[in-house]
Design a protein around this motif. Structure first.
Motif, PDB file in Angstrom:
ATOM      1  N   GLU A  45       0.812  -1.220   0.000  1.00  0.00           N
ATOM      2  CA  GLU A  45       0.000   0.000   0.000  1.00  0.00           C
ATOM      3  C   GLU A  45       0.845   1.270   0.000  1.00  0.00           C
ATOM      4  O   GLU A  45       0.396   2.320  -0.454  1.00  0.00           O
ATOM      5  CB  GLU A  45      -0.950  -0.005   1.197  1.00  0.00           C
ATOM      6  N   LYS A  46       2.062   1.200   0.520  1.00  0.00           N
ATOM      7  CA  LYS A  46       2.941   2.376   0.545  1.00  0.00           C
ATOM      8  C   LYS A  46       3.801   2.481  -0.710  1.00  0.00           C
ATOM      9  O   LYS A  46       4.535   3.449  -0.877  1.00  0.00           O
ATOM     10  CB  LYS A  46       3.824   2.331   1.789  1.00  0.00           C
ATOM     11  N   MET A  47       3.710   1.470  -1.574  1.00  0.00           N
ATOM     12  CA  MET A  47       4.484   1.444  -2.822  1.00  0.00           C
ATOM     13  C   MET A  47       5.972   1.669  -2.573  1.00  0.00           C
ATOM     14  O   MET A  47       6.616   2.516  -3.190  1.00  0.00           O
ATOM     15  CB  MET A  47       3.931   2.455  -3.829  1.00  0.00           C
ATOM     16  N   THR A  48       6.521   0.882  -1.654  1.00  0.00           N
ATOM     17  CA  THR A  48       7.951   0.945  -1.357  1.00  0.00           C
ATOM     18  C   THR A  48       8.746   0.515  -2.586  1.00  0.00           C
ATOM     19  O   THR A  48       8.453  -0.510  -3.204  1.00  0.00           O
ATOM     20  CB  THR A  48       8.294   0.020  -0.183  1.00  0.00           C
ATOM     21  N   LYS A  49       9.750   1.289  -2.941  1.00  0.00           N
ATOM     22  CA  LYS A  49      10.509   1.041  -4.166  1.00  0.00           C
ATOM     23  C   LYS A  49      11.562  -0.033  -3.925  1.00  0.00           C
ATOM     24  O   LYS A  49      12.401   0.091  -3.040  1.00  0.00           O
ATOM     25  CB  LYS A  49      11.168   2.328  -4.643  1.00  0.00           C
ATOM     26  N   ARG A  50      11.558  -1.070  -4.745  1.00  0.00           N
ATOM     27  CA  ARG A  50      12.634  -2.063  -4.744  1.00  0.00           C
ATOM     28  C   ARG A  50      13.826  -1.537  -5.526  1.00  0.00           C
ATOM     29  O   ARG A  50      14.977  -1.868  -5.226  1.00  0.00           O
ATOM     30  CB  ARG A  50      12.146  -3.371  -5.362  1.00  0.00           C
ATOM     31  N   ALA A  51      13.547  -0.761  -6.542  1.00  0.00           N
ATOM     32  CA  ALA A  51      14.603  -0.141  -7.349  1.00  0.00           C
ATOM     33  C   ALA A  51      14.033   1.104  -8.000  1.00  0.00           C
ATOM     34  O   ALA A  51      12.836   1.190  -8.271  1.00  0.00           O
ATOM     35  CB  ALA A  51      15.122  -1.110  -8.401  1.00  0.00           C
ATOM     36  N   MET A  52      14.915   2.074  -8.258  1.00  0.00           N
ATOM     37  CA  MET A  52      14.497   3.344  -8.869  1.00  0.00           C
ATOM     38  C   MET A  52      15.567   3.783  -9.858  1.00  0.00           C
ATOM     39  O   MET A  52      16.749   3.857  -9.513  1.00  0.00           O
ATOM     40  CB  MET A  52      14.317   4.410  -7.785  1.00  0.00           C
ATOM     41  N   TYR A  53      15.160   4.069 -11.088  1.00  0.00           N
ATOM     42  CA  TYR A  53      16.101   4.450 -12.139  1.00  0.00           C
ATOM     43  C   TYR A  53      15.692   5.817 -12.700  1.00  0.00           C
ATOM     44  O   TYR A  53      14.517   6.044 -12.996  1.00  0.00           O
ATOM     45  CB  TYR A  53      16.099   3.403 -13.251  1.00  0.00           C
ATOM     46  N   THR A  54      16.662   6.691 -12.881  1.00  0.00           N
ATOM     47  CA  THR A  54      16.345   8.083 -13.243  1.00  0.00           C
ATOM     48  C   THR A  54      17.176   8.571 -14.432  1.00  0.00           C
ATOM     49  O   THR A  54      17.753   9.640 -14.404  1.00  0.00           O
ATOM     50  CB  THR A  54      16.556   9.014 -12.039  1.00  0.00           C
ATOM     51  N   PHE A  55      17.229   7.780 -15.501  1.00  0.00           N
ATOM     52  CA  PHE A  55      18.026   8.149 -16.673  1.00  0.00           C
ATOM     53  C   PHE A  55      17.261   9.081 -17.611  1.00  0.00           C
ATOM     54  O   PHE A  55      17.833  10.007 -18.192  1.00  0.00           O
ATOM     55  CB  PHE A  55      18.454   6.884 -17.418  1.00  0.00           C
ATOM     56  N   HIS A  56      15.950   8.842 -17.786  1.00  0.00           N
ATOM     57  CA  HIS A  56      15.166   9.636 -18.732  1.00  0.00           C
ATOM     58  C   HIS A  56      14.993  11.074 -18.245  1.00  0.00           C
ATOM     59  O   HIS A  56      14.920  11.328 -17.040  1.00  0.00           O
ATOM     60  CB  HIS A  56      13.785   9.008 -18.939  1.00  0.00           C
ATOM     61  N   THR A  57      14.889  11.992 -19.214  1.00  0.00           N
ATOM     62  CA  THR A  57      14.731  13.407 -18.877  1.00  0.00           C
ATOM     63  C   THR A  57      13.298  13.910 -19.067  1.00  0.00           C
ATOM     64  O   THR A  57      12.983  15.021 -18.652  1.00  0.00           O
ATOM     65  CB  THR A  57      15.668  14.267 -19.747  1.00  0.00           C
ATOM     66  N   ARG A  58      12.453  13.110 -19.692  1.00  0.00           N
ATOM     67  CA  ARG A  58      11.045  13.463 -19.853  1.00  0.00           C
ATOM     68  C   ARG A  58      10.186  12.254 -19.480  1.00  0.00           C
ATOM     69  O   ARG A  58      10.705  11.188 -19.177  1.00  0.00           O
ATOM     70  CB  ARG A  58      10.759  13.932 -21.280  1.00  0.00           C
ATOM     71  N   PHE A  59       8.876  12.412 -19.498  1.00  0.00           N
ATOM     72  CA  PHE A  59       8.039  11.352 -18.955  1.00  0.00           C
ATOM     73  C   PHE A  59       8.131  10.070 -19.764  1.00  0.00           C
ATOM     74  O   PHE A  59       8.354  10.073 -20.972  1.00  0.00           O
ATOM     75  CB  PHE A  59       6.577  11.804 -18.782  1.00  0.00           C
ATOM     76  N   VAL A  60       7.950   8.960 -19.053  1.00  0.00           N
ATOM     77  CA  VAL A  60       8.061   7.619 -19.627  1.00  0.00           C
ATOM     78  C   VAL A  60       6.684   7.184 -20.121  1.00  0.00           C
ATOM     79  O   VAL A  60       5.726   7.121 -19.352  1.00  0.00           O
ATOM     80  CB  VAL A  60       8.611   6.622 -18.587  1.00  0.00           C
TER      81      VAL A  60
ATOM     82  N   ASP B 110      18.671  -3.832 -16.416  1.00  0.00           N
ATOM     83  CA  ASP B 110      18.822  -5.130 -15.762  1.00  0.00           C
ATOM     84  C   ASP B 110      18.419  -4.923 -14.305  1.00  0.00           C
ATOM     85  O   ASP B 110      19.158  -4.325 -13.523  1.00  0.00           O
ATOM     86  CB  ASP B 110      20.264  -5.622 -15.859  1.00  0.00           C
ATOM     87  N   THR B 111      17.228  -5.378 -13.946  1.00  0.00           N
ATOM     88  CA  THR B 111      16.657  -5.067 -12.632  1.00  0.00           C
ATOM     89  C   THR B 111      17.318  -5.834 -11.493  1.00  0.00           C
ATOM     90  O   THR B 111      16.968  -5.633 -10.336  1.00  0.00           O
ATOM     91  CB  THR B 111      15.140  -5.329 -12.616  1.00  0.00           C
ATOM     92  N   ARG B 112      18.280  -6.689 -11.813  1.00  0.00           N
ATOM     93  CA  ARG B 112      19.057  -7.347 -10.761  1.00  0.00           C
ATOM     94  C   ARG B 112      20.169  -6.436 -10.265  1.00  0.00           C
ATOM     95  O   ARG B 112      20.855  -6.756  -9.299  1.00  0.00           O
ATOM     96  CB  ARG B 112      19.644  -8.657 -11.292  1.00  0.00           C
ATOM     97  N   MET B 113      20.321  -5.278 -10.921  1.00  0.00           N
ATOM     98  CA  MET B 113      21.362  -4.315 -10.564  1.00  0.00           C
ATOM     99  C   MET B 113      20.721  -3.046 -10.032  1.00  0.00           C
ATOM    100  O   MET B 113      19.516  -2.808 -10.199  1.00  0.00           O
ATOM    101  CB  MET B 113      22.233  -4.025 -11.790  1.00  0.00           C
ATOM    102  N   GLN B 114      21.522  -2.208  -9.400  1.00  0.00           N
ATOM    103  CA  GLN B 114      21.042  -0.970  -8.805  1.00  0.00           C
ATOM    104  C   GLN B 114      21.739   0.238  -9.433  1.00  0.00           C
ATOM    105  O   GLN B 114      22.835   0.123  -9.995  1.00  0.00           O
ATOM    106  CB  GLN B 114      21.283  -0.967  -7.286  1.00  0.00           C
ATOM    107  N   GLY B 115      21.088   1.403  -9.310  1.00  0.00           N
ATOM    108  CA  GLY B 115      21.704   2.661  -9.726  1.00  0.00           C
ATOM    109  C   GLY B 115      21.958   2.734 -11.219  1.00  0.00           C
ATOM    110  O   GLY B 115      21.300   2.077 -12.038  1.00  0.00           O
ATOM    111  N   SER B 116      22.943   3.541 -11.595  1.00  0.00           N
ATOM    112  CA  SER B 116      23.222   3.799 -13.009  1.00  0.00           C
ATOM    113  C   SER B 116      23.724   2.558 -13.740  1.00  0.00           C
ATOM    114  O   SER B 116      23.592   2.456 -14.961  1.00  0.00           O
ATOM    115  CB  SER B 116      24.261   4.921 -13.130  1.00  0.00           C
ATOM    116  N   GLU B 117      24.297   1.589 -13.007  1.00  0.00           N
ATOM    117  CA  GLU B 117      24.798   0.370 -13.637  1.00  0.00           C
ATOM    118  C   GLU B 117      23.661  -0.478 -14.216  1.00  0.00           C
ATOM    119  O   GLU B 117      23.897  -1.347 -15.058  1.00  0.00           O
ATOM    120  CB  GLU B 117      25.598  -0.458 -12.634  1.00  0.00           C
ATOM    121  N   ALA B 118      22.452  -0.266 -13.740  1.00  0.00           N
ATOM    122  CA  ALA B 118      21.312  -1.065 -14.210  1.00  0.00           C
ATOM    123  C   ALA B 118      20.961  -0.767 -15.663  1.00  0.00           C
ATOM    124  O   ALA B 118      20.366  -1.604 -16.341  1.00  0.00           O
ATOM    125  CB  ALA B 118      20.102  -0.823 -13.322  1.00  0.00           C
ATOM    126  N   CYS B 119      21.302   0.415 -16.161  1.00  0.00           N
ATOM    127  CA  CYS B 119      21.031   0.763 -17.559  1.00  0.00           C
ATOM    128  C   CYS B 119      22.115   0.138 -18.426  1.00  0.00           C
ATOM    129  O   CYS B 119      23.218   0.681 -18.555  1.00  0.00           O
ATOM    130  CB  CYS B 119      21.001   2.282 -17.744  1.00  0.00           C
TER     131      CYS B 119
END
Length: 334
Positions: A94-109, A132-141
């Protein structure tokens, strides 16, 4: 109407996703994601509503523009946000806790879509990112694909054997192009195949689930087109004229010649077309009072004719059994 049920949600629905077993769905809006139970075609009820906590960093807010359920890990789903973020979250939290968060895009997805543990995102910034969702941060892209034809409105993986990694995907863009990309050519400046598909925006693309060489496209020019990319043809196999923009087009999961479509403008119905008899819809589903935003085929496995799950700006989700439709083609004089 018999065989039609609906539920209200908090806000205008922007996207839908269905579970691997076809018994649940997610309805996403800018403020929340609602988990729904689909007992059978034409039956729907709310399980829980998930609302994210606001972050101090606006770019990390999960304001959903699209969602997709992970078939490899059914306990998680992905969300593409209007801030450009891509998030992996727990179903039912219910709180939508993030397992992973990626912020590469500059406009809406505009679109997110799973491929095993890999996740593809297409954005208004013209980029497609492979995560690759098994990775975290910028390395995931792990790869990016730069569209030279404007913002990416939709994307679809090629069909493949369950469990295998699909290698190609198709995108639909603002500059009227449907483009096929290959993961083995990550970072390539050009797609392996490009079609000037419509005379206006390509709003929707879908790869045929059983015929690897066929894709369907929908455009703002009020046309649906079927293409054989194996033939490398610039001419569509089929062209269907619709009453308004073809905002969402999706192949039927079990009937190879059927395509569903809906508009995001004045037509408030979902239409099912037989590409062999293209002038009159085979079936038409109704139930909304405002512009449609999404639809999905939905039913437990083993049912020959799935129902239709649809969402709208009227803040409702409608589940329609196939038998509840009107059948314009059947009413034509013989």
């Amino acid at each position: 109407m018999s065989g039609v049920r609906s539920v209200r949600v908090r806000d205008s629905v922007s996207a839908l996703a269905t579970s691997p077993d076809g018994r649940h769905a997610l309805a996403a809006s800018k403020t929340s994601v609602t988990l729904l139970e689909l007992d059978m075609p034409g039956s729907i009820k709310t399980v829980t509503t998930m609302a994210p906590a606001k972050s101090r960093n606006r770019k990390k807010d999960v304001t959903c523009n699209d969602v997709d359920w992970c078939y490899a890990r059914p306990e998680v789903f992905a969300a593409g946000a209007v801030t450009g973020a891509v998030a992996v979250l727990n179903v039912g939290d219910e709180k939508m806790t993030k397992r992973a968060m990626y912020t590469f895009h500059t406009r809406f997805v505009n679109r997110v879509q799973w491929n095993g543990e890999l996740l593809l995102s297409g954005s208004q910034d013209g980029l497609v990112c492979l995560w690759d969702t098994r990775m975290q941060g910028s390395e995931a892209c792990v790869a990016t694909f730069a569209s030279k034809t404007g913002p990416v409105h939709d994307l679809s993986w090629e069909p493949g054997t369950p469990g295998d990694t699909h290698l190609k995907f198709v995108t639909g863009t603002t500059n009227n192009v449907a483009a096929v990309w290959d993961l083995r050519r990550a970072g390539a400046k050009r797609p392996v195949h490009a079609i000037f598909a419509h005379s206006d925006l390509v709003l929707s693309v879908h790869w045929h689930p059983h015929h690897a060489g066929k894709i369907v496209t929908g455009g703002r020019d009020k046309l649906i087109k079927v293409w054989n990319i194996d033939a490398d043809s610039k001419t569509p196999e089929v062209t269907i004229q619709t009453a308004s923009a073809a905002a969402v087009v999706r192949w039927h999961p079990t009937h190879a010649h059927l395509v569903g479509s809906c508009s995001n403008t004045t037509d408030l119905n979902i239409h099912v077309w037989d590409v062999r008899s293209k002038y009159v819809p085979l079936a038409t589903f109704s139930g909304h009072t405002d512009q449609l935003t999404a639809f999905k085929w939905c039913s437990p496995p083993g049912i020959d004719h799935p129902g239709v799950l649809s969402a709208s700006r009227d803040a409702s989700v409608v589940c329609s059994a196939y038998g509840s439709a009107k059948f314009p083609y059947a009413s034509l004089p013989s």
